[in-house]
Design a protein around this motif. Structure first.
Motif, mmCIF file in Angstrom:
data_model
loop_
_atom_site.group_PDB
_atom_site.id
_atom_site.type_symbol
_atom_site.label_atom_id
_atom_site.label_comp_id
_atom_site.label_asym_id
_atom_site.label_seq_id
_atom_site.Cartn_x
_atom_site.Cartn_y
_atom_site.Cartn_z
ATOM 1 N N GLY A 1 0.806 -1.207 0.000
ATOM 2 C CA GLY A 1 0.000 0.000 0.000
ATOM 3 C C GLY A 1 0.844 1.264 0.000
ATOM 4 N N PRO A 2 0.195 2.449 -0.016
ATOM 5 C CA PRO A 2 0.925 3.724 -0.048
ATOM 6 C C PRO A 2 1.618 4.011 1.272
ATOM 7 C CG PRO A 2 -1.426 4.100 0.226
ATOM 8 C CD PRO A 2 -1.267 2.632 -0.029
ATOM 9 N N ALA A 3 2.626 4.882 1.212
ATOM 10 C CA ALA A 3 3.341 5.279 2.420
ATOM 11 C C ALA A 3 2.412 6.033 3.359
ATOM 12 C CB ALA A 3 4.541 6.157 2.046
ATOM 13 N N ARG A 4 2.659 5.860 4.659
ATOM 14 C CA ARG A 4 1.848 6.535 5.671
ATOM 15 C C ARG A 4 2.445 7.883 6.063
ATOM 16 N NH1 ARG A 4 2.686 1.116 7.319
ATOM 17 N NH2 ARG A 4 0.828 -0.186 7.167
ATOM 18 N N GLY A 5 3.725 8.071 5.737
ATOM 19 C CA GLY A 5 4.349 9.359 6.004
ATOM 20 C C GLY A 5 4.857 9.530 7.413
ATOM 21 N N LEU A 6 5.393 8.454 8.028
ATOM 22 C CA LEU A 6 5.860 8.539 9.409
ATOM 23 C C LEU A 6 7.163 7.780 9.593
ATOM 24 C CD1 LEU A 6 5.450 9.310 12.404
ATOM 25 C CD2 LEU A 6 4.126 7.186 12.665
ATOM 26 N N VAL A 7 8.149 8.469 10.194
ATOM 27 C CA VAL A 7 9.399 7.854 10.645
ATOM 28 C C VAL A 7 9.379 7.864 12.165
ATOM 29 C CG1 VAL A 7 11.922 7.982 10.656
ATOM 30 C CG2 VAL A 7 10.648 8.729 8.629
ATOM 31 N N VAL A 8 9.778 6.748 12.782
ATOM 32 C CA VAL A 8 9.926 6.667 14.229
ATOM 33 C C VAL A 8 11.397 6.435 14.550
ATOM 34 C CG1 VAL A 8 9.400 5.329 16.314
ATOM 35 C CG2 VAL A 8 7.588 5.846 14.655
ATOM 36 N N ALA A 9 11.927 7.195 15.493
ATOM 37 C CA ALA A 9 13.320 7.034 15.916
ATOM 38 C C ALA A 9 13.361 6.702 17.394
ATOM 39 C CB ALA A 9 14.115 8.307 15.647
ATOM 40 N N GLY A 10 14.156 5.714 17.751
ATOM 41 C CA GLY A 10 14.374 5.367 19.147
ATOM 42 C C GLY A 10 15.672 5.970 19.647
ATOM 43 N N VAL A 11 15.620 6.680 20.774
ATOM 44 C CA VAL A 11 16.820 7.279 21.354
ATOM 45 C C VAL A 11 16.932 6.873 22.818
ATOM 46 C CG1 VAL A 11 16.701 9.269 19.810
ATOM 47 C CG2 VAL A 11 15.667 9.416 22.073
ATOM 48 N N ALA B 1 21.236 7.493 15.323
ATOM 49 C CA ALA B 1 19.932 7.088 14.796
ATOM 50 C C ALA B 1 19.026 8.292 14.609
ATOM 51 C CB ALA B 1 19.276 6.076 15.739
ATOM 52 N N LEU B 2 19.054 9.214 15.548
ATOM 53 C CA LEU B 2 18.220 10.408 15.462
ATOM 54 C C LEU B 2 18.606 11.252 14.256
ATOM 55 C CD1 LEU B 2 16.091 12.302 16.560
ATOM 56 C CD2 LEU B 2 17.784 13.181 18.187
ATOM 57 N N GLY B 3 19.896 11.428 14.028
ATOM 58 C CA GLY B 3 20.343 12.198 12.875
ATOM 59 C C GLY B 3 19.904 11.572 11.557
ATOM 60 N N PHE B 4 20.039 10.258 11.459
ATOM 61 C CA PHE B 4 19.631 9.574 10.226
ATOM 62 C C PHE B 4 18.116 9.659 10.040
ATOM 63 C CE2 PHE B 4 18.356 5.860 7.738
ATOM 64 C CZ PHE B 4 19.199 5.977 6.643
ATOM 65 N N ALA B 5 17.366 9.491 11.121
ATOM 66 C CA ALA B 5 15.908 9.576 11.034
ATOM 67 C C ALA B 5 15.469 10.970 10.604
ATOM 68 C CB ALA B 5 15.290 9.223 12.384
ATOM 69 N N ALA C 1 3.894 3.125 11.201
ATOM 70 C CA ALA C 1 5.034 3.865 10.649
ATOM 71 C C ALA C 1 5.506 3.234 9.339
ATOM 72 C CB ALA C 1 6.180 3.896 11.655
ATOM 73 N N ASP C 2 6.239 4.023 8.562
ATOM 74 C CA ASP C 2 6.895 3.525 7.354
ATOM 75 C C ASP C 2 8.303 3.033 7.650
ATOM 76 O OD1 ASP C 2 4.990 4.554 5.048
ATOM 77 O OD2 ASP C 2 5.211 6.196 6.470
ATOM 78 N N LEU C 3 8.946 3.669 8.622
ATOM 79 C CA LEU C 3 10.353 3.391 8.908
ATOM 80 C C LEU C 3 10.607 3.564 10.393
ATOM 81 C CD1 LEU C 3 13.339 2.962 7.981
ATOM 82 C CD2 LEU C 3 13.465 5.449 7.665
ATOM 83 N N LEU C 4 11.309 2.599 10.974
ATOM 84 C CA LEU C 4 11.766 2.667 12.359
ATOM 85 C C LEU C 4 13.287 2.729 12.346
ATOM 86 C CD1 LEU C 4 11.406 2.431 15.456
ATOM 87 C CD2 LEU C 4 11.439 -0.056 15.155
ATOM 88 N N VAL C 5 13.865 3.717 13.037
ATOM 89 C CA VAL C 5 15.311 3.913 13.042
ATOM 90 C C VAL C 5 15.831 3.744 14.465
ATOM 91 C CG1 VAL C 5 17.209 5.455 12.453
ATOM 92 C CG2 VAL C 5 15.072 5.569 11.151
ATOM 93 N N VAL C 6 16.827 2.883 14.632
ATOM 94 C CA VAL C 6 17.457 2.674 15.934
ATOM 95 C C VAL C 6 18.965 2.587 15.756
ATOM 96 C CG1 VAL C 6 15.484 1.517 17.007
ATOM 97 C CG2 VAL C 6 17.143 0.169 15.730
ATOM 98 N N GLY C 7 19.695 2.796 16.847
ATOM 99 C CA GLY C 7 21.137 2.619 16.811
ATOM 100 C C GLY C 7 21.503 1.146 16.868
ATOM 101 N N ASP C 8 22.765 0.850 16.578
ATOM 102 C CA ASP C 8 23.186 -0.547 16.603
ATOM 103 C C ASP C 8 23.285 -1.084 18.020
ATOM 104 O OD1 ASP C 8 25.367 1.045 17.184
ATOM 105 O OD2 ASP C 8 26.738 0.066 15.791
ATOM 106 N N ARG C 9 23.628 -0.210 18.962
ATOM 107 C CA ARG C 9 23.711 -0.597 20.370
ATOM 108 C C ARG C 9 23.273 0.582 21.215
ATOM 109 N NH1 ARG C 9 27.884 -1.849 17.540
ATOM 110 N NH2 ARG C 9 28.196 -4.052 17.120
#
Length: 292
Positions: A148-158, A167-171, A252-260
């Motif tokens: 389906g179409p994109a929902r238009g939301l990125v979630v970042a975990g900090v 992760a925040l910078g990339f998000a 969300a369309d994308l979830l962004v987290v750090g490696d550790r």
């Protein structure tokens, strides 16, 4: 559409196998390259399925030619999807993770396909590669959005760590480039990952929320200043990071987290929360290394 204010590397790298399941990853990689004004490089890996002392040059040549044809198909498909810049092709006779780590030195980021959530094998590339790569890795779900179409939301975990800041910078970049909203989530109920001096905070939830909100604001402020056009909201959640992020990623369309995160100790393995997101998040997951 916002512009990035830093130098980028030459291309986006995609692990490509021409399967129907790989199509969502190809689409995502084309979008990344187009939005960032970068070339796209497709990397396909093959391996000799027999012992090294049983090499048959003629059969090996056939396998290599099949790989070359597959990459030619991928190049054509990328242009069909709107790729206007160059599409490079790399054929490597080695495991996928090894090849992508080597090929990613000049890449801005790496895109790979991933299994459906809850069905990600421990030895899969989506699990192995993010722990080794020095570039952000985007694991694109086979069933992402159900087409389906994109929902238009990125979630970042900090979490206040270097990994969380990367992760925040990339998000933020992703949200600005795509014109999507960004939701920043800090799941703070993690007493096992804090110094002993901070343990009393977990007896006073109001104080815990206040202290962590201050940490979150310090993390977000530089990125908010850099990208004032971003549609951004932040929240401190009195729950474990895993549960906080999975709930936030629903829709969300994308979830962004750090490696550790702050509690990560072994540099050879992903953090527990990052691994859980790869396994269980309902959307595409980006794992961003701390050094990014």
């Amino acid at each position: 559409m916002g512009e990035l204010d830093r130098a980028q590397r030459a291309h986006v790298l995609l692990g490509y196998d021409a399967s129907e399941d790989n199509e969502p990853a190809l689409r995502w990689a084309v979008d990344e390259a187009r939005l960032r004004g970068l070339d796209l490089v497709l990397c396909h890996c093959w391996h000799w399925p027999y012992p090294a002392d049983h090499v048959d040059g003629r059969v090996e040549a056939i396998i290599e030619r099949a790989g070359e044809k597959l990459l030619e198909h991928g190049e054509a498909r990328a242009h069909e999807l709107g790729m206007s810049r160059a599409v490079g092709k790399r054929l490597r006779p080695e495991p996928v993770s090894d090849a992508l780590v080597c090929e990613s030195e000049d890449a801005e980021l790496i895109v790979i396909g991933s299994h459906e959530r809850h069905h990600l094998p421990v030895g899969s590339t989506a699990v192995q590669l993010p722990a080794r790569a020095r570039r952000p890795v985007l694991a694109v779900r086979r069933d992402d959005h159900g087409g389906g179409p994109a929902r238009g939301l990125v979630v970042a975990g900090v979490d206040g760590s270097r990994g969380g800041d990367a992760a925040l910078g990339f998000a933020m970049e992703e949200a600005v480039l795509r014109g999507w909203r960004l939701r920043v989530v800090f799941g703070v109920w993690e007493p096992g990952a804090v110094d002993e001096a901070e343990l009393p905070l977990f007896t006073d939830k109001e104080r815990l929320a206040q202290v962590r909100a201050e940490t979150l604001e310090r993390s977000v402020a530089p990125w908010r200043d850099r990208y004032p056009q971003a549609d951004l909201d932040v929240s401190v959640v009195l729950d474990r990071p895993r549960e906080s992020l999975l709930e936030a990623a629903d829709g969300a369309d994308l979830l962004v987290v750090g490696d550790r995160g702050a509690g990560g100790l072994d540099p050879l393995f992903l953090g527990a929360t990052s691994s859980a997101m790869l396994q269980h998040a309902p959307c595409t997951v980006a794992i961003v290394p701390s050094a990014h």
